[in-house]
Design an enzyme around this catalytic site. Structure first.
Site, PDB file in Angstrom:
ATOM      1  N   ASP A 168       4.267 -16.583 -49.643  1.00  0.00           N
ATOM      2  CA  ASP A 168       4.157 -15.409 -48.782  1.00  0.00           C
ATOM      3  C   ASP A 168       3.355 -15.776 -47.541  1.00  0.00           C
ATOM      4  O   ASP A 168       2.478 -16.650 -47.584  1.00  0.00           O
ATOM      5  CB  ASP A 168       3.478 -14.248 -49.506  1.00  0.00           C
ATOM      6  CG  ASP A 168       3.805 -12.909 -48.859  1.00  0.00           C
ATOM      7  OD1 ASP A 168       4.567 -12.127 -49.458  1.00  0.00           O
ATOM      8  OD2 ASP A 168       3.314 -12.650 -47.742  1.00  0.00           O
ATOM      9  N   TRP A 197       6.058  -8.857 -58.254  1.00  0.00           N
ATOM     10  CA  TRP A 197       7.317  -9.466 -58.713  1.00  0.00           C
ATOM     11  C   TRP A 197       7.021 -10.748 -59.491  1.00  0.00           C
ATOM     12  O   TRP A 197       7.681 -11.041 -60.491  1.00  0.00           O
ATOM     13  CB  TRP A 197       8.233  -9.761 -57.526  1.00  0.00           C
ATOM     14  CG  TRP A 197       9.041  -8.582 -57.081  1.00  0.00           C
ATOM     15  CD1 TRP A 197       8.646  -7.289 -57.009  1.00  0.00           C
ATOM     16  CD2 TRP A 197      10.412  -8.607 -56.649  1.00  0.00           C
ATOM     17  NE1 TRP A 197       9.667  -6.501 -56.545  1.00  0.00           N
ATOM     18  CE2 TRP A 197      10.754  -7.277 -56.324  1.00  0.00           C
ATOM     19  CE3 TRP A 197      11.353  -9.616 -56.496  1.00  0.00           C
ATOM     20  CZ2 TRP A 197      12.025  -6.931 -55.853  1.00  0.00           C
ATOM     21  CZ3 TRP A 197      12.627  -9.271 -56.026  1.00  0.00           C
ATOM     22  CH2 TRP A 197      12.959  -7.948 -55.711  1.00  0.00           C
ATOM     23  N   LYS A 203      16.240  -8.127 -50.664  1.00  0.00           N
ATOM     24  CA  LYS A 203      16.081  -6.792 -50.106  1.00  0.00           C
ATOM     25  C   LYS A 203      16.904  -6.664 -48.837  1.00  0.00           C
ATOM     26  O   LYS A 203      16.906  -7.571 -47.993  1.00  0.00           O
ATOM     27  CB  LYS A 203      14.611  -6.528 -49.771  1.00  0.00           C
ATOM     28  CG  LYS A 203      14.310  -5.110 -49.286  1.00  0.00           C
ATOM     29  CD  LYS A 203      13.061  -5.049 -48.423  1.00  0.00           C
ATOM     30  CE  LYS A 203      11.795  -5.388 -49.170  1.00  0.00           C
ATOM     31  NZ  LYS A 203      11.109  -4.203 -49.723  1.00  0.00           N
ATOM     32  N   GLY A 227       1.943 -10.015 -55.515  1.00  0.00           N
ATOM     33  CA  GLY A 227       2.205 -10.703 -56.769  1.00  0.00           C
ATOM     34  C   GLY A 227       2.853  -9.879 -57.858  1.00  0.00           C
ATOM     35  O   GLY A 227       2.978 -10.349 -58.989  1.00  0.00           O
ATOM     36  N   ASP A 257      11.947 -10.618 -51.637  1.00  0.00           N
ATOM     37  CA  ASP A 257      11.497  -9.283 -51.280  1.00  0.00           C
ATOM     38  C   ASP A 257      10.911  -9.311 -49.870  1.00  0.00           C
ATOM     39  O   ASP A 257      10.091  -8.467 -49.515  1.00  0.00           O
ATOM     40  CB  ASP A 257      10.454  -8.776 -52.284  1.00  0.00           C
ATOM     41  CG  ASP A 257      10.301  -7.268 -52.246  1.00  0.00           C
ATOM     42  OD1 ASP A 257      11.269  -6.574 -51.899  1.00  0.00           O
ATOM     43  OD2 ASP A 257       9.199  -6.776 -52.558  1.00  0.00           O
ATOM     44  N   ASP A 272       4.629 -19.441 -44.013  1.00  0.00           N
ATOM     45  CA  ASP A 272       5.761 -18.699 -43.461  1.00  0.00           C
ATOM     46  C   ASP A 272       7.038 -19.364 -43.963  1.00  0.00           C
ATOM     47  O   ASP A 272       7.269 -20.546 -43.700  1.00  0.00           O
ATOM     48  CB  ASP A 272       5.703 -18.732 -41.929  1.00  0.00           C
ATOM     49  CG  ASP A 272       6.744 -17.823 -41.278  1.00  0.00           C
ATOM     50  OD1 ASP A 272       7.753 -17.495 -41.936  1.00  0.00           O
ATOM     51  OD2 ASP A 272       6.548 -17.456 -40.107  1.00  0.00           O
TER      52      ASP A 272
END
Length: 275
Positions: A132, A110, A212, A108, A172, A148
């Site tokens: 997540d 970000w 990312k 958490g 991310d 997912d």
């Protein structure tokens, strides 16, 4: 951050808050970028009888990482919070009132930064939705759920929670590393491409996409898509990213398209109304 649901350097501009103050968004001002020159005493870790040397080295790195220490002092969920601070301090895209999607949000960090900078949960503030694969505690002002991202129904659930177009999609997400650089690169690029496909569906004109990737940056196919669909594309390694880490981020600003922004069920409802 787990898969699917579960982050050149630049000087950041502080947006308030003092290192070590423990202040987070909504509690005494904005979250400042970087460590502001804060210094911390070195912690020596003794080797335990049942602890592997690799575990001892990892523990020593954590205890002596100034970003880990400062994250705890400021009430951040993880040191990764500083990475988004660094990125936004450099590119300045998070604004009050924006709608933000945080992919791979656990634990958490970000999400906390996004909530603070778009003023989510406040009058006239924005909206932050996170997902997540790993469970994460709710962040005040945001909505987080466990799923997912690669499951077919997760994007629709995100759209329903957004209740409209997004102004920024942040990813991310990272698969567990295998130790084989080429395999790890392929896997993280696949996640970035999936996040980008979702961004194309929800981003409002002028929107932002951050993802990312590993050293070497985005692959040509991903980079070409970004350059065609955004006015500015750049790679950036936040100062808070560990030097030994292969991670970097691709930042795309100024989405040129239009958000579809509708779930399959919403499209069906619209078709029924028109018939």
């Amino acid at each position: 951050m787990a898969r699917g649901g579960g982050k050149g350097s630049g000087s950041g501009k502080s947006k308030g808050g003092k290192p070590g103050s423990g202040q987070i968004g909504g509690q005494g001002g904005g979250q400042g970028g970087g460590l502001g020159g804060a210094r911390h005493a070195t912690v020596r870790v003794k080797t335990a009888r049942r602890r592997k040397n690799s575990s001892t080295r990892w523990l020593a790195r954590q205890l002596n990482d100034p970003y880990v220490v400062e994250a705890k002092a400021r009430g951040f969920r993880s040191r990764a919070a500083f990475k988004l601070q660094d990125i936004d301090d450099r590119y300045g895209f998070l604004k009050p009132g924006m709608a933000v999607v945080d992919l791979g949000c656990a634990p958490g960090g970000w999400t906390q930064i996004a909530v603070d900078r778009v003023k989510a949960g406040k009058d006239g503030g924005g909206r932050v939705v996170g997902v997540d694969l790993l469970e994460a505690e709710q962040v005040p002002g945001a909505t987080i759920f466990q799923a997912d991202f690669m499951d077919h129904d997760t994007p629709d659930r995100l759209k329903e929670l957004l209740e409209g177009p997004a102004d920024a999609v942040l990813s991310d997400m990272a698969a567990n590393t295998t130790g084989h650089p080429q395999t790890d690169h392929i896997r993280i690029i696949a996640l970035a491409e999936a996040a980008l496909e979702f961004a194309f569906e929800v981003l409002a004109p002028g929107g932002v996409f951050v993802a990312k990737v590993f050293s070497g940056g985005a692959e040509a196919s991903l980079l070409n898509q970004l350059k065609r669909n955004f006015t500015k594309v750049a790679h950036f390694k936040p100062p808070s990213s560990r030097k030994e880490s292969a991670e970097t981020y691709v930042i795309a600003i100024g989405y040129k398209g239009e958000a579809k922004g509708r779930t399959a069920s919403q499209e069906d409802e619209n078709a029924d109304e028109e018939s």
